[in-house]
Scaffold this active site. Structure first.
Site, PDB file in Angstrom:
ATOM      1  N   THR A  25       0.771  -1.322  -0.096  1.00  0.00           N
ATOM      2  CA  THR A  25      -0.023   0.121  -0.069  1.00  0.00           C
ATOM      3  C   THR A  25       0.938   1.379   0.088  1.00  0.00           C
ATOM      4  O   THR A  25       1.976   1.374   0.537  1.00  0.00           O
ATOM      5  CB  THR A  25      -0.934   0.137   1.103  1.00  0.00           C
ATOM      6  N   CYS A  31      -3.039   7.829   7.716  1.00  0.00           N
ATOM      7  CA  CYS A  31      -3.644   6.278   7.820  1.00  0.00           C
ATOM      8  C   CYS A  31      -2.730   5.436   8.293  1.00  0.00           C
ATOM      9  O   CYS A  31      -1.639   5.625   8.156  1.00  0.00           O
ATOM     10  CB  CYS A  31      -3.944   5.947   6.271  1.00  0.00           C
ATOM     11  N   HIS A  48      -5.533  -0.615   5.039  1.00  0.00           N
ATOM     12  CA  HIS A  48      -4.932   0.611   4.931  1.00  0.00           C
ATOM     13  C   HIS A  48      -6.267   1.240   5.536  1.00  0.00           C
ATOM     14  O   HIS A  48      -7.320   1.669   4.893  1.00  0.00           O
ATOM     15  CB  HIS A  48      -4.784   1.040   3.271  1.00  0.00           C
TER      16      HIS A  48
END
Lengths: 164, 207
Positions: A25, A31, A48
């Site tokens: 990711t 995040c 995520h």
């Protein structure tokens, strides 16, 4: 990295793999990139996570991958369906940075640390040990998890590559 | 919030005009700063999935310099001014004769502070023209700058949207100087609740 399948996990997204595939990711800011891994079966999952809690959700259909409290159970479910043993699953995580620092911050701007706290308490509740993590700071991260070795590779602009 | 799905074409045009006026003034300010003509692309207004937003500037991992300001006042939102590393170096060079060492990947405090101030001036002229146009008070917060991946920077402005869906509405304008030797992107991401106020202030409100 020859011939390994690479599975991308988007923002507010999650995915599971096995058989030595990679999970990746990109551009994690506040995040959190969370990985769960059962080393014996080689089954791994990555989420995520964007927001700490689904309590604040105002969307008609909740995207389970987006919130810490819903993404972790969902990831675990998908892994057990593939054959992972819940008791062997271990967690690693990275991200949760505070990209911009301001004086007098409101809670929304502290979203990174809150995401990390929320993931940790959810993992605690599910009795999943956190083997290692690289969270906080004020910089973005791209992460890649190798379901063959269980290594989480973290790349950032300032600090280059790091493995945990 | 389902209302995002059914913005009418004319409402998107209104937002485009909002971007046009704001960015037009910002482009003038930049042109004065650099003492060079600055071109501006037609603003893009789009409801984009989170995943695709960073694609506008070359992908989530593209390293950029990003100035972030929170817009306060009647129609709050988030504003970003993103410039690629090459453009940032040229800007520093042209404007302040600060010569960035090519081999050096980091930026000094002085350089970051100068870029942050450029972002501040541009955002200020964007917002003040917008405030004049809409008659809504809009003030920029103190700016902050980051030298990092575009995805990490932009995701910071999407949190308000996260609660209600997986996409955000943004107004994007690209600046070009001298055939792309200098390129910058302006993103205005009004908070979901601000659109109604903007439309009403311009006399195109529904209800």
């Amino acid at each position: 990295m020859t011939g390994q399948t690479l599975v991308k996990v988007g923002m507010a997204d999650l995915n599971v793999v096995d058989g030595g595939a990679l999970l990746k990711t990109t551009g994690l800011g506040s995040c959190v990139g969370l990985t769960l891994y059962d080393s014996k079966s080689g089954i791994a999952g990555m989420a995520h996570v964007m927001l700490p809690s689904s309590d604040i959700a105002r969307e008609a259909q909740i995207n389970l991958a987006k919130y810490a409290d819903t993404a972790i159970p969902e990831l675990l479910n998908r892994m057990t369906v593939l054959g992972a043993n819940m008791n062997r699953v271990q967690a690693k995580m990275a991200g949760g940075a505070q990209m911009f620092a301001f004086a007098g911050q409101s809670d929304t701007l502290r979203i990174g640390p809150r995401n990390v706290e929320s993931c940790m308490s959810m993992l605690n509740r599910l009795r999943i040990p956190i083997v290692s993590h690289d969270t906080g700071g004020n910089y973005g991260r791209t992460i890649e998890f190798d379901s063959g070795s269980g290594i989480l590779m973290i790349r950032s602009v300032q600090f280059g590559i790091k493995e945990i | 919030m389902a209302e995002f799905k059914n913005f009418e074409a004319f409402e998107l045009d209104v937002l485009k005009e909002v971007g046009n006026i704001g960015a037009g003034n910002a482009a003038t300010a930049l042109s004065k700063l650099l003492n060079k003509p600055v071109d501006m692309a037609v603003p893009k207004v789009s409801l984009l999935p989170f995943e695709e937003i960073a694609e506008l500037v070359g992908g989530a991992e593209q390293v950029v310099l990003g100035v972030f300001l929170r817009v306060e006042g009647e129609a709050p939102g988030n504003m970003f001014f993103l410039i690629e590393e090459n453009s940032a170096e040229r800007m520093l060079n042209q404007l302040l004769s600060l010569r960035h060492d090519e081999g050096d990947k980091g930026y000094s405090e002085m350089e970051l502070s100068a870029l942050c101030e450029i972002g501040n001036i541009l955002a200020g002229s964007y917002l003040s023209s917008l405030a004049d146009f809409t008659q809504l008070p809009m003030m920029p917060s103190v700016p902050a700058i980051a030298h990092d991946m575009a995805g990490a920077i932009l995701s910071y402005g999407l949190m308000q949207y996260g609660e209600m869906g997986d996409s955000a509405l943004l107004i994007e304008t690209t600046f070009l100087e001298d055939h792309q030797s200098l390129e910058g992107h302006f993103f205005l991401i009004p908070d979901p609740g601000s659109f109604g106020k903007i439309f009403r202030s311009l006399g195109v409100g529904r209800e």
